[in-house]
Design an enzyme around this catalytic site. Structure first.
Site, PDB file in Angstrom:
ATOM      1  N   ASP A  13      42.511 -19.221 -77.603  1.00  0.00           N
ATOM      2  CA  ASP A  13      41.488 -18.315 -78.028  1.00  0.00           C
ATOM      3  C   ASP A  13      40.280 -18.634 -77.334  1.00  0.00           C
ATOM      4  O   ASP A  13      39.966 -19.953 -77.362  1.00  0.00           O
ATOM      5  CB  ASP A  13      41.391 -18.291 -79.570  1.00  0.00           C
ATOM      6  CG  ASP A  13      40.520 -17.454 -80.060  1.00  0.00           C
ATOM      7  OD1 ASP A  13      39.614 -16.755 -79.434  1.00  0.00           O
ATOM      8  OD2 ASP A  13      40.810 -17.046 -81.399  1.00  0.00           O
ATOM      9  N   GLN A  14      39.767 -17.670 -76.576  1.00  0.00           N
ATOM     10  CA  GLN A  14      38.394 -17.880 -75.885  1.00  0.00           C
ATOM     11  C   GLN A  14      38.626 -18.874 -74.883  1.00  0.00           C
ATOM     12  O   GLN A  14      37.626 -19.599 -74.751  1.00  0.00           O
ATOM     13  CB  GLN A  14      37.326 -18.517 -76.926  1.00  0.00           C
ATOM     14  CG  GLN A  14      36.002 -18.163 -76.684  1.00  0.00           C
ATOM     15  CD  GLN A  14      35.057 -17.973 -77.891  1.00  0.00           C
ATOM     16  OE1 GLN A  14      35.396 -17.353 -78.882  1.00  0.00           O
ATOM     17  NE2 GLN A  14      34.027 -19.001 -77.670  1.00  0.00           N
ATOM     18  N   CYS A  53      37.776 -11.006 -80.293  1.00  0.00           N
ATOM     19  CA  CYS A  53      39.105 -11.441 -80.805  1.00  0.00           C
ATOM     20  C   CYS A  53      39.955 -10.178 -81.164  1.00  0.00           C
ATOM     21  O   CYS A  53      40.857 -10.023 -80.732  1.00  0.00           O
ATOM     22  CB  CYS A  53      38.970 -12.473 -82.016  1.00  0.00           C
ATOM     23  SG  CYS A  53      38.352 -13.992 -81.338  1.00  0.00           S
ATOM     24  N   HIS A 103      44.359 -12.039 -85.728  1.00  0.00           N
ATOM     25  CA  HIS A 103      43.253 -11.350 -86.214  1.00  0.00           C
ATOM     26  C   HIS A 103      43.691  -9.825 -86.542  1.00  0.00           C
ATOM     27  O   HIS A 103      42.927  -8.948 -85.988  1.00  0.00           O
ATOM     28  CB  HIS A 103      42.118 -11.459 -85.128  1.00  0.00           C
ATOM     29  CG  HIS A 103      40.857 -11.389 -85.967  1.00  0.00           C
ATOM     30  ND1 HIS A 103      39.742 -12.263 -85.395  1.00  0.00           N
ATOM     31  CD2 HIS A 103      40.448 -10.823 -87.074  1.00  0.00           C
ATOM     32  CE1 HIS A 103      38.542 -12.113 -86.329  1.00  0.00           C
ATOM     33  NE2 HIS A 103      39.235 -11.229 -87.038  1.00  0.00           N
ATOM     34  N   ASP A 292      43.093 -14.351 -75.376  1.00  0.00           N
ATOM     35  CA  ASP A 292      42.448 -13.182 -75.742  1.00  0.00           C
ATOM     36  C   ASP A 292      41.350 -12.802 -74.943  1.00  0.00           C
ATOM     37  O   ASP A 292      41.023 -11.643 -74.693  1.00  0.00           O
ATOM     38  CB  ASP A 292      42.415 -12.988 -77.271  1.00  0.00           C
ATOM     39  CG  ASP A 292      41.369 -14.142 -77.896  1.00  0.00           C
ATOM     40  OD1 ASP A 292      41.068 -14.943 -77.177  1.00  0.00           O
ATOM     41  OD2 ASP A 292      41.049 -14.222 -79.166  1.00  0.00           O
ATOM     42  N   HIS A 293      40.558 -13.833 -74.663  1.00  0.00           N
ATOM     43  CA  HIS A 293      39.384 -13.529 -73.830  1.00  0.00           C
ATOM     44  C   HIS A 293      38.456 -14.756 -73.419  1.00  0.00           C
ATOM     45  O   HIS A 293      39.315 -15.866 -73.582  1.00  0.00           O
ATOM     46  CB  HIS A 293      38.111 -12.822 -74.608  1.00  0.00           C
ATOM     47  CG  HIS A 293      37.764 -13.393 -75.958  1.00  0.00           C
ATOM     48  ND1 HIS A 293      37.046 -14.472 -76.094  1.00  0.00           N
ATOM     49  CD2 HIS A 293      38.426 -13.264 -77.258  1.00  0.00           C
ATOM     50  CE1 HIS A 293      37.013 -14.670 -77.594  1.00  0.00           C
ATOM     51  NE2 HIS A 293      37.872 -13.919 -78.351  1.00  0.00           N
TER      52      HIS A 293
END
Length: 505
Positions: A13-14, A53, A103, A292-293
């Site tokens: 994540d991130q 997210c 999410h 995701d990003h």
């Protein structure tokens, strides 16, 4: 592989993709990811479908942009009728399982997964809905703020560390179970962590790895608020920058903790890979590593995601599969491509629904071909007052929003995106080309109207459901104690034999 391959998806994540120029950057302490990179197609320029997210993850699973899924923000419902890769694989005979975060917003917390091992780390209801009717409003109780930066440091247990420890535990346990071969179906296990997402807090053992790290300073320092582009100024306000004094040491500590948490994830991934190998399944398993990003991580003074700048929109993607040659791939690709690519790798024909997807099978790209169209990105959540859209075409990135001046960057000559070429005469042809392609793909007036209608409806529904008896949509993992270990409806001799693997060694 002579049969349908197993598939292991390792999602984080991130994670800023600029730190994966060809696998993990040299300064990162990531031996397990480096080992995976050595046998993977390494997509150095992979982009999220949306730098947030829930919309980014819904697009990853479905191969559809937020404007198509309706998952515009972190509180927008992911409709049960939208096929995901878990649906496609399950239809083809796969066992599908999720351990960790995805999410999902709404009552459906499976979206094609046959089994889910953990609850989610974030709420699945409409409580985090932004409101375009109130531009500039900060919703203090859930909006990001820069306290994650000023509070960076060391802790041995946090909300997120507790979660990811659990995610890894269940993933290893599931691989041990799968290794027993009690179910002869091929499987797809998605393991999704919440690190290195802020807050920037790490365990001491990983923090200490980066004491002398040379990457603790951003490559581009803070740009004054009045010199920022329109959307970046909105992000500064959304993140409550006026109430925080960010010092150089705050920045260094935040980046240090972020890198430390990448190493923490590497250890967890190592545990999972060890379980895969111990179960004699590594040779039959395709492995995908993705995020995701990204995270701006202080570049230009910006933090977190919600931006189309490379640090927030570019994510790592590595695929270890016999159909793809190991090596560096510089062609732009997208998380939107993962869904159709997984299906192609598993031998599943989804051509009948491809007109409703925004991604494509990038197996040929992994072997030297080009993606057939520019990579699209969208953003329509907090910090925006209207949808923003973006196209990445070769070296060029074009961004437009009905509220802002358009942007055009040449990423080859200007990797830090400091010179907007939108009004430079020498770039008029590429600007006009990408502008026309954006107009052809998006109706921004309709996109904006759809987002506003969705937000307004969710504000009504959320407020109503909080009155009276509240029934949460949170996923509740079930453990059937009566089916574990030895019980008296089982034959002990059979149980002990079938639960042992490998047998006879």
């Amino acid at each position: 592989m002579t049969k349908q391959p197993n598939i292991l998806i390792l999602m984080v994540d991130q994670l800023n993709g600029t730190f994966f120029p060809d696998g993990p950057a040299d300064f990162l302490h990531t031996p397990n990811l480096r080992k995976l990179a050595s046998r993977s197609a390494r997509f150095a320029r992979n982009y999220t479908a949306s730098p947030l997210c829930a919309p980014g993850r819904a697009s990853f699973m479905s191969g559809q942009l937020p404007s198509r899924t309706g998952v515009y923000d972190n509180a927008a419902e992911f409709a049960s009728s939208i096929p995901t890769y878990a649906h496609h694989l399950r239809s083809a005979g796969y066992y599908t399982c999720l351990s960790g975060k995805m999410h999902f917003v709404g009552a459906d917390q499976l979206h094609g997964f046959e089994e889910r091992m953990t609850t989610d780390v974030y709420p699945p209801d409409f409580g985090w809905t932004p409101d375009y009717r109130k531009p500039g409003e900060r919703i203090d109780w859930w909006y990001h703020n820069l306290g994650s930066v000023t509070g960076a440091g060391v802790a041995e247990i946090t909300n997120q560390l507790e979660y990811d420890d659990e995610v890894a535990y269940h993933a290893v346990h599931k691989l041990r179970t799968l290794s027993r071969r009690l179910d002869d179906r091929p499987w797809c296990l998605t393991v999704s962590f919440t690190h290195p997402h802020d807050p920037y807090v790490a365990r001491r053992k990983y923090w200490d790895l980066y004491e002398e790290c040379a990457e603790l300073e951003p490559q581009v320092g803070a740009i004054p608020f009045e010199e920022q582009d329109d959307h970046s100024r909105r992000l500064f306000l959304a993140n409550d920058y006026e109430n925080f004094d960010i010092t150089p040491e705050d920045i260094r500590r935040s980046r240090r903790a972020y890198f430390a948490n990448i190493s923490y994830l590497d250890d967890k991934i190592g545990e999972i890979m060890e379980a895969l190998e111990d179960g004699r399944m590594a040779d039959d398993t395709i492995i995908v590593f993705c995020s995701d990003h990204g995270d701006m991580l202080g570049e230009k003074g910006l933090w977190f995601k919600m931006s189309f700048f490379e640090e927030a929109s570019r994510t790592p993607l590595m695929i270890s599969a016999p159909q793809m040659q190991a090596g560096l791939v510089k062609e732009p690709v997208s998380n939107l491509d993962i869904n159709p690519t997984l299906c192609a790798l598993a031998g599943i024909d989804i051509s009948t629904i491809m007109p409703w997807t925004d991604g494509e099978d990038i197996t040929p790209v992994g072997n030297g071909a080009s993606r057939s169209a520019p990579v699209p990105i969208e953003y329509a959540a907090e910090g925006s007052y209207a949808p923003l859209v973006c196209l990445v075409d070769g070296d060029y990135k074009f961004t437009t929003c009905k509220l802002d001046q358009p942007q055009l960057f040449n990423l080859s000559d200007d990797p830090h995106e400091l010179e907007n070429l939108a009004s430079v005469p020498e770039y008029a042809s590429i600007f006009n080309k990408l502008s026309e392609q954006a107009e052809s793909r998006w109706n921004l007036e309709k996109f904006d109207a759809d987002v506003r209608a969705s937000q307004a409806a969710r504000w009504v529904v959320y407020d109503a459901l909080r009155n009276g008896n509240y029934y949460p949509w949170d996923f509740q993992p079930l453990q059937k104690a009566s089916e574990r270990y030895m019980r008296n409806h089982m034959d002990l001799n059979i149980l002990e034999e079938q639960n042992r693997f490998p047998r006879g060694e």
